[in-house]
Design a protein around this motif. Structure first.
Motif, PDB file in Angstrom:
ATOM      1  N   ILE A  74       0.844  -1.205   0.000  1.00  0.00           N
ATOM      2  CA  ILE A  74       0.000   0.000   0.000  1.00  0.00           C
ATOM      3  C   ILE A  74       0.877   1.253   0.000  1.00  0.00           C
ATOM      4  CG2 ILE A  74      -1.672   1.353   1.329  1.00  0.00           C
ATOM      5  CD1 ILE A  74      -2.855  -1.327   2.299  1.00  0.00           C
ATOM      6  N   TYR A  75       1.912   1.239   0.810  1.00  0.00           N
ATOM      7  CA  TYR A  75       2.829   2.378   0.918  1.00  0.00           C
ATOM      8  C   TYR A  75       3.435   2.739  -0.438  1.00  0.00           C
ATOM      9  CZ  TYR A  75       7.233   4.724   2.082  1.00  0.00           C
ATOM     10  OH  TYR A  75       8.284   5.588   2.134  1.00  0.00           O
ATOM     11  N   GLU A  76       3.965   1.744  -1.118  1.00  0.00           N
ATOM     12  CA  GLU A  76       4.599   2.011  -2.420  1.00  0.00           C
ATOM     13  C   GLU A  76       3.593   2.548  -3.431  1.00  0.00           C
ATOM     14  OE1 GLU A  76       7.793   2.025  -3.524  1.00  0.00           O
ATOM     15  OE2 GLU A  76       8.366   1.688  -1.448  1.00  0.00           O
ATOM     16  N   VAL A  77       2.422   1.957  -3.486  1.00  0.00           N
ATOM     17  CA  VAL A  77       1.399   2.406  -4.439  1.00  0.00           C
ATOM     18  C   VAL A  77       0.994   3.850  -4.140  1.00  0.00           C
ATOM     19  CG1 VAL A  77      -0.993   2.066  -5.190  1.00  0.00           C
ATOM     20  CG2 VAL A  77       0.535   0.099  -4.963  1.00  0.00           C
ATOM     21  N   VAL A  78       0.706   4.144  -2.882  1.00  0.00           N
ATOM     22  CA  VAL A  78       0.268   5.499  -2.520  1.00  0.00           C
ATOM     23  C   VAL A  78       1.406   6.501  -2.712  1.00  0.00           C
ATOM     24  CG1 VAL A  78      -0.551   6.960  -0.623  1.00  0.00           C
ATOM     25  CG2 VAL A  78      -1.523   4.685  -0.946  1.00  0.00           C
ATOM     26  N   LYS A  79       2.587   6.180  -2.230  1.00  0.00           N
ATOM     27  CA  LYS A  79       3.713   7.124  -2.304  1.00  0.00           C
ATOM     28  C   LYS A  79       4.060   7.461  -3.749  1.00  0.00           C
ATOM     29  CE  LYS A  79       6.449   7.943   0.844  1.00  0.00           C
ATOM     30  NZ  LYS A  79       7.390   8.468   1.795  1.00  0.00           N
ATOM     31  N   LEU A  80       4.107   6.456  -4.602  1.00  0.00           N
ATOM     32  CA  LEU A  80       4.498   6.697  -5.996  1.00  0.00           C
ATOM     33  C   LEU A  80       3.391   7.349  -6.811  1.00  0.00           C
ATOM     34  CD1 LEU A  80       6.599   3.486  -6.669  1.00  0.00           C
ATOM     35  CD2 LEU A  80       7.411   5.810  -6.165  1.00  0.00           C
ATOM     36  N   ASN A  81       2.151   7.285  -6.338  1.00  0.00           N
ATOM     37  CA  ASN A  81       1.057   7.943  -7.052  1.00  0.00           C
ATOM     38  C   ASN A  81       0.780   9.359  -6.553  1.00  0.00           C
ATOM     39  OD1 ASN A  81      -0.088   6.160  -9.186  1.00  0.00           O
ATOM     40  ND2 ASN A  81      -0.108   4.729  -7.465  1.00  0.00           N
ATOM     41  N   THR A  82       1.208   9.683  -5.354  1.00  0.00           N
ATOM     42  CA  THR A  82       0.975  11.041  -4.858  1.00  0.00           C
ATOM     43  C   THR A  82       2.199  11.931  -5.068  1.00  0.00           C
ATOM     44  OG1 THR A  82       1.616  10.387  -2.622  1.00  0.00           O
ATOM     45  CG2 THR A  82      -0.745  10.389  -3.138  1.00  0.00           C
ATOM     46  N   LYS A  83       3.379  11.407  -4.845  1.00  0.00           N
ATOM     47  CA  LYS A  83       4.642  12.141  -5.027  1.00  0.00           C
ATOM     48  C   LYS A  83       4.619  13.519  -4.355  1.00  0.00           C
ATOM     49  CE  LYS A  83       5.943   9.697  -9.183  1.00  0.00           C
ATOM     50  NZ  LYS A  83       6.290   9.766 -10.588  1.00  0.00           N
ATOM     51  N   ARG A  84       4.178  13.549  -3.125  1.00  0.00           N
ATOM     52  CA  ARG A  84       4.117  14.804  -2.367  1.00  0.00           C
ATOM     53  C   ARG A  84       5.522  15.173  -1.892  1.00  0.00           C
ATOM     54  NH1 ARG A  84       0.687  16.026   3.178  1.00  0.00           N
ATOM     55  NH2 ARG A  84       0.557  18.275   2.839  1.00  0.00           N
ATOM     56  N   PRO A  85       5.955  16.397  -2.176  1.00  0.00           N
ATOM     57  CA  PRO A  85       7.302  16.788  -1.726  1.00  0.00           C
ATOM     58  C   PRO A  85       7.375  16.895  -0.206  1.00  0.00           C
ATOM     59  CG  PRO A  85       6.185  18.641  -2.770  1.00  0.00           C
ATOM     60  CD  PRO A  85       5.286  17.453  -2.913  1.00  0.00           C
ATOM     61  N   ARG A  86       8.551  16.639   0.310  1.00  0.00           N
ATOM     62  CA  ARG A  86       8.770  16.743   1.748  1.00  0.00           C
ATOM     63  C   ARG A  86       8.771  18.217   2.170  1.00  0.00           C
ATOM     64  NH1 ARG A  86       9.971  12.138   4.370  1.00  0.00           N
ATOM     65  NH2 ARG A  86      10.427  10.338   3.079  1.00  0.00           N
ATOM     66  N   PRO A  87       8.482  18.486   3.446  1.00  0.00           N
ATOM     67  CA  PRO A  87       8.414  19.872   3.914  1.00  0.00           C
ATOM     68  C   PRO A  87       9.662  20.695   3.598  1.00  0.00           C
ATOM     69  CG  PRO A  87       7.534  18.413   5.578  1.00  0.00           C
ATOM     70  CD  PRO A  87       8.112  17.538   4.506  1.00  0.00           C
ATOM     71  N   PHE A  88      10.833  20.129   3.841  1.00  0.00           N
ATOM     72  CA  PHE A  88      12.065  20.885   3.606  1.00  0.00           C
ATOM     73  C   PHE A  88      12.288  21.164   2.120  1.00  0.00           C
ATOM     74  CE2 PHE A  88      13.395  16.467   3.447  1.00  0.00           C
ATOM     75  CZ  PHE A  88      14.220  16.439   2.333  1.00  0.00           C
ATOM     76  N   CYS A 156      -2.329  10.165   8.150  1.00  0.00           N
ATOM     77  CA  CYS A 156      -2.748   9.184   7.145  1.00  0.00           C
ATOM     78  C   CYS A 156      -1.924   7.901   7.268  1.00  0.00           C
ATOM     79  CB  CYS A 156      -2.634   9.771   5.741  1.00  0.00           C
ATOM     80  SG  CYS A 156      -3.886  11.034   5.421  1.00  0.00           S
ATOM     81  N   GLY A 157      -0.651   8.027   7.602  1.00  0.00           N
ATOM     82  CA  GLY A 157       0.174   6.837   7.842  1.00  0.00           C
ATOM     83  C   GLY A 157      -0.375   6.008   8.987  1.00  0.00           C
ATOM     84  N   PHE A 158      -0.858   6.686  10.020  1.00  0.00           N
ATOM     85  CA  PHE A 158      -1.469   6.002  11.158  1.00  0.00           C
ATOM     86  C   PHE A 158      -2.694   5.215  10.702  1.00  0.00           C
ATOM     87  CE2 PHE A 158      -3.607   5.642  15.269  1.00  0.00           C
ATOM     88  CZ  PHE A 158      -2.547   5.432  16.128  1.00  0.00           C
ATOM     89  N   ALA A 159      -3.575   5.871   9.948  1.00  0.00           N
ATOM     90  CA  ALA A 159      -4.795   5.203   9.465  1.00  0.00           C
ATOM     91  C   ALA A 159      -4.455   4.064   8.506  1.00  0.00           C
ATOM     92  CB  ALA A 159      -5.708   6.220   8.774  1.00  0.00           C
ATOM     93  N   LEU A 160      -3.513   4.283   7.604  1.00  0.00           N
ATOM     94  CA  LEU A 160      -3.141   3.238   6.645  1.00  0.00           C
ATOM     95  C   LEU A 160      -2.418   2.073   7.323  1.00  0.00           C
ATOM     96  CD1 LEU A 160      -2.072   5.439   3.604  1.00  0.00           C
ATOM     97  CD2 LEU A 160      -4.095   3.951   3.774  1.00  0.00           C
ATOM     98  N   GLY A 161      -1.713   2.347   8.399  1.00  0.00           N
ATOM     99  CA  GLY A 161      -1.067   1.270   9.153  1.00  0.00           C
ATOM    100  C   GLY A 161      -2.100   0.349   9.792  1.00  0.00           C
ATOM    101  N   ILE A 162      -3.129   0.940  10.373  1.00  0.00           N
ATOM    102  CA  ILE A 162      -4.204   0.131  10.960  1.00  0.00           C
ATOM    103  C   ILE A 162      -4.952  -0.622   9.863  1.00  0.00           C
ATOM    104  CG2 ILE A 162      -6.409   0.266  12.201  1.00  0.00           C
ATOM    105  CD1 ILE A 162      -5.119   2.519  13.874  1.00  0.00           C
ATOM    106  N   LEU A 163      -5.221   0.035   8.737  1.00  0.00           N
ATOM    107  CA  LEU A 163      -5.860  -0.641   7.601  1.00  0.00           C
ATOM    108  C   LEU A 163      -5.001  -1.805   7.111  1.00  0.00           C
ATOM    109  CD1 LEU A 163      -8.097  -0.774   5.418  1.00  0.00           C
ATOM    110  CD2 LEU A 163      -6.670   0.795   4.061  1.00  0.00           C
ATOM    111  N   SER A 164      -3.705  -1.611   7.040  1.00  0.00           N
ATOM    112  CA  SER A 164      -2.795  -2.683   6.602  1.00  0.00           C
ATOM    113  C   SER A 164      -2.882  -3.883   7.534  1.00  0.00           C
ATOM    114  CB  SER A 164      -1.358  -2.174   6.554  1.00  0.00           C
ATOM    115  OG  SER A 164      -1.228  -1.145   5.613  1.00  0.00           O
ATOM    116  N   PHE A 165      -2.898  -3.605   8.845  1.00  0.00           N
ATOM    117  CA  PHE A 165      -3.059  -4.708   9.789  1.00  0.00           C
ATOM    118  C   PHE A 165      -4.388  -5.416   9.554  1.00  0.00           C
ATOM    119  CE2 PHE A 165      -5.379  -5.962  13.609  1.00  0.00           C
ATOM    120  CZ  PHE A 165      -4.725  -7.158  13.859  1.00  0.00           C
ATOM    121  N   ALA A 166      -5.476  -4.657   9.395  1.00  0.00           N
ATOM    122  CA  ALA A 166      -6.805  -5.257   9.212  1.00  0.00           C
ATOM    123  C   ALA A 166      -6.828  -6.152   7.972  1.00  0.00           C
ATOM    124  CB  ALA A 166      -7.873  -4.172   9.111  1.00  0.00           C
ATOM    125  N   ILE A 167      -6.267  -5.687   6.872  1.00  0.00           N
ATOM    126  CA  ILE A 167      -6.224  -6.498   5.647  1.00  0.00           C
ATOM    127  C   ILE A 167      -5.338  -7.718   5.865  1.00  0.00           C
ATOM    128  CG2 ILE A 167      -5.444  -6.547   3.239  1.00  0.00           C
ATOM    129  CD1 ILE A 167      -6.232  -3.528   3.131  1.00  0.00           C
TER     130      ILE A 167
END
Length: 176
Positions: A74-88, A156-167
């Protein structure tokens, strides 16, 4: 809506990254946040193994690995599809105080992957697992403080982590 979220995240990050603890506290917090890279899990696994024995430990281990595998996909799919720049990278007022693991910030993999594992431990042995549920959230918040994540990356990482456990848990029940 995304513009409002980005503005909120930017305000939070600028505020948090301009606050500092004492030099001694900063040294400890930088050490502590690096535990989120996975190092603490070896010690915690040994502790759980010692407390519950091999027969009870193996199902916990396999469920945690299943949750982690789901989380990584899930992490790879979401990260590579959003490509949000880091704060710095998005705001010159924000400096990265710890090294980021990759180029993009959304979602927080430290929070997501560690929480997927922590959720499996909490589900199996809540008397020990509750501690592990707190760690990913504190690591994520510190990564906001150190300028490598936005607050919504962590939430969102918190929510997706719990979702990952549930799946992962549903897969475990269905096939094992």
């Amino acid at each position: 809506m995304f513009k409002k979220i980005a503005e909120f995240d930017n305000r939070v990050s600028v505020y948090w990254t301009n606050r500092h603890f004492s030099a001694r506290a900063e040294k400890f917090l930088k050490f502590y946040v690096r535990l989120g890279d996975g190092y603490v899990w070896v010690l915690f696994a040994l502790f759980v193994f010692w407390r519950v024995g091999l027969e009870s430990f193996l199902p916990i281990l396999w469920q945690a690995l299943m949750a982690l595998a789901v989380s990584l996909v899930i992490y790879e799919v979401v990260k590579l599809n959003t490509k949000r720049p880091r704060p710095f990278a998005a705001n010159p007022e924000i400096k990265a105080e710890v090294p980021p693991l990759d180029k993009y910030s959304f979602p927080s993999g430290h929070t997501m992957n560690n929480l997927a594992v922590a959720s499996a431990v909490f589900f199996a042995v809540p008397q020990f697992g509750w501690v592990m549920m707190l760690l990913p959230l504190t690591w994520g918040l510190l990564r906001v403080y150190y300028g490598v994540h936005w607050l919504t990356d962590v939430l969102c990482g918190f929510a997706l982590g719990i979702l990952s456990f549930a799946i992962g848990h549903m897969i475990w029940i269905a096939f094992f």
